[in-house]
Design an enzyme around this catalytic site. Structure first.
Site, PDB file in Angstrom:
ATOM      1  N   GLY A 127      21.715  11.605 -91.185  1.00 24.95           N
ATOM      2  CA  GLY A 127      20.424  11.451 -90.332  1.00 24.95           C
ATOM      3  C   GLY A 127      20.157  12.415 -89.297  1.00 24.95           C
ATOM      4  O   GLY A 127      21.381  12.769 -88.628  1.00 24.95           O
ATOM      5  N   GLN A 178      17.233  14.901 -81.011  1.00 21.21           N
ATOM      6  CA  GLN A 178      18.690  15.488 -80.997  1.00 21.21           C
ATOM      7  C   GLN A 178      18.482  16.966 -81.334  1.00 21.21           C
ATOM      8  O   GLN A 178      19.461  17.696 -81.093  1.00 21.21           O
ATOM      9  CB  GLN A 178      19.435  14.859 -82.571  1.00 21.21           C
ATOM     10  CG  GLN A 178      19.672  13.430 -82.342  1.00 21.21           C
ATOM     11  CD  GLN A 178      20.413  13.049 -83.630  1.00 21.21           C
ATOM     12  OE1 GLN A 178      19.918  12.575 -84.521  1.00 21.21           O
ATOM     13  NE2 GLN A 178      21.743  13.150 -83.592  1.00 21.21           N
ATOM     14  N   CYS A 217      27.836  10.227 -84.656  1.00 21.90           N
ATOM     15  CA  CYS A 217      26.465  10.814 -84.223  1.00 21.90           C
ATOM     16  C   CYS A 217      26.605  12.021 -83.926  1.00 21.90           C
ATOM     17  O   CYS A 217      27.777  12.570 -83.366  1.00 21.90           O
ATOM     18  CB  CYS A 217      26.053  10.123 -82.773  1.00 21.90           C
ATOM     19  SG  CYS A 217      24.294  10.695 -82.558  1.00 21.90           S
ATOM     20  N   LEU A 218      25.849  12.662 -84.476  1.00 25.93           N
ATOM     21  CA  LEU A 218      25.943  14.567 -84.195  1.00 25.93           C
ATOM     22  C   LEU A 218      26.059  14.839 -82.867  1.00 25.93           C
ATOM     23  O   LEU A 218      26.417  15.674 -82.110  1.00 25.93           O
ATOM     24  CB  LEU A 218      24.795  15.157 -85.020  1.00 25.93           C
ATOM     25  CG  LEU A 218      25.084  14.856 -86.593  1.00 25.93           C
ATOM     26  CD1 LEU A 218      23.859  15.710 -87.363  1.00 25.93           C
ATOM     27  CD2 LEU A 218      26.368  15.661 -87.126  1.00 25.93           C
ATOM     28  N   HIS A 258      19.826   3.532 -86.538  1.00 28.36           N
ATOM     29  CA  HIS A 258      20.419   4.557 -85.842  1.00 28.36           C
ATOM     30  C   HIS A 258      19.470   5.616 -85.379  1.00 28.36           C
ATOM     31  O   HIS A 258      19.687   5.916 -84.194  1.00 28.36           O
ATOM     32  CB  HIS A 258      21.683   5.135 -86.571  1.00 28.36           C
ATOM     33  CG  HIS A 258      22.564   6.059 -85.912  1.00 28.36           C
ATOM     34  ND1 HIS A 258      23.802   5.873 -85.233  1.00 28.36           N
ATOM     35  CD2 HIS A 258      22.275   7.323 -85.436  1.00 28.36           C
ATOM     36  CE1 HIS A 258      24.163   7.042 -84.633  1.00 28.36           C
ATOM     37  NE2 HIS A 258      23.179   7.937 -84.766  1.00 28.36           N
ATOM     38  N   GLU A 259      18.622   6.234 -86.437  1.00 24.75           N
ATOM     39  CA  GLU A 259      17.932   7.371 -86.289  1.00 24.75           C
ATOM     40  C   GLU A 259      16.729   6.933 -85.443  1.00 24.75           C
ATOM     41  O   GLU A 259      16.172   7.641 -84.308  1.00 24.75           O
ATOM     42  CB  GLU A 259      17.786   7.956 -87.439  1.00 24.75           C
ATOM     43  CG  GLU A 259      18.608   8.705 -88.142  1.00 24.75           C
ATOM     44  CD  GLU A 259      19.685   9.728 -87.330  1.00 24.75           C
ATOM     45  OE1 GLU A 259      19.022  10.110 -86.467  1.00 24.75           O
ATOM     46  OE2 GLU A 259      20.790   9.586 -87.643  1.00 24.75           O
ATOM     47  N   HIS A 314      17.204   6.824 -81.776  1.00 18.21           N
ATOM     48  CA  HIS A 314      17.137   8.015 -80.942  1.00 18.21           C
ATOM     49  C   HIS A 314      15.703   8.206 -80.506  1.00 18.21           C
ATOM     50  O   HIS A 314      15.415   8.958 -79.478  1.00 18.21           O
ATOM     51  CB  HIS A 314      17.528   9.174 -82.085  1.00 18.21           C
ATOM     52  CG  HIS A 314      18.951   9.412 -81.976  1.00 18.21           C
ATOM     53  ND1 HIS A 314      19.684   9.836 -80.880  1.00 18.21           N
ATOM     54  CD2 HIS A 314      19.690   9.396 -82.879  1.00 18.21           C
ATOM     55  CE1 HIS A 314      21.020  10.061 -81.344  1.00 18.21           C
ATOM     56  NE2 HIS A 314      20.959   9.844 -82.857  1.00 18.21           N
TER      57      HIS A 314
END
Length: 170
Positions: free
Chosen positions: A46, A51, A95-96, A137-138, A141
């Protein structure tokens, strides 16, 4: 397609609440394609627009993919959770934007999400299991929340010390 830069903690854009967008057009579809390609190249499931430095309520998900094949990419523009289950689950998240770190996070077991799809058509989906975790999660953000904000102070402190140590050793 263009590979976008993934911003890492503690970049300030990751703490901002993203803005709604007016709709989906060709420029937005190009951005969605770039986001998906960036997510695949980074090995994620995701990716939210903040991000990659864009403070808009946009995300892409492909939780069914493996290293060789795309699964079922989902594009969400202006997503909103319209229902949450009472049941919660715990799962390990990474997480990225917080590379190399993972922690257990509690999430709703199921959520119903309303959003605009790749073509600007309104959709609704009931997400459960891993999909529900990824969506939440996304969507965090989009509200300036990282998964590390959902863990205890002690665990967050330890995780951030590890992250800092790893960045300094590079």
């Amino acid at each position: 397609m263009t590979r976008l830069t993934v911003y890492e903690y503690p970049h300030p854009i990751l703490k901002q609440k993203a803005q709604k967008v007016s709709g989906v057009d060709d420029e937005m579809r190009r951005f969605l394609d770039d986001m998906l390609e960036t997510m695949y190249e980074a090995g994620g499931v995701g990716l939210a627009a903040p991000q990659v430095g864009v403070s808009q309520r946009i995300l892409v998900i492909d939780y069914e993919r493996d290293e060789e094949h795309a699964g079922n990419p989902i594009y969400m523009v202006n997503p909103e959770i319209i229902w949450k289950s009472e049941e919660k689950v715990c799962g390990e998240e990474g997480c990225l934007s917080v590379p190399g770190q993972r922690a257990e996070v509690e999430r709703y077991a199921q959520v119903r999400v309303r959003y605009l799809d790749y073509n600007g058509k309104e959709q609704e989906v009931l997400a459960d299991d891993f999909f529900a975790i990824v969506v939440q999660h996304e969507m965090d953000h989009l509200d300036g929340i990282l998964y590390i904000d959902r863990i205890s102070r002690l665990k967050r402190s330890m995780l951030l010390k590890k992250l800092k140590k790893e960045k300094n050793s590079v």
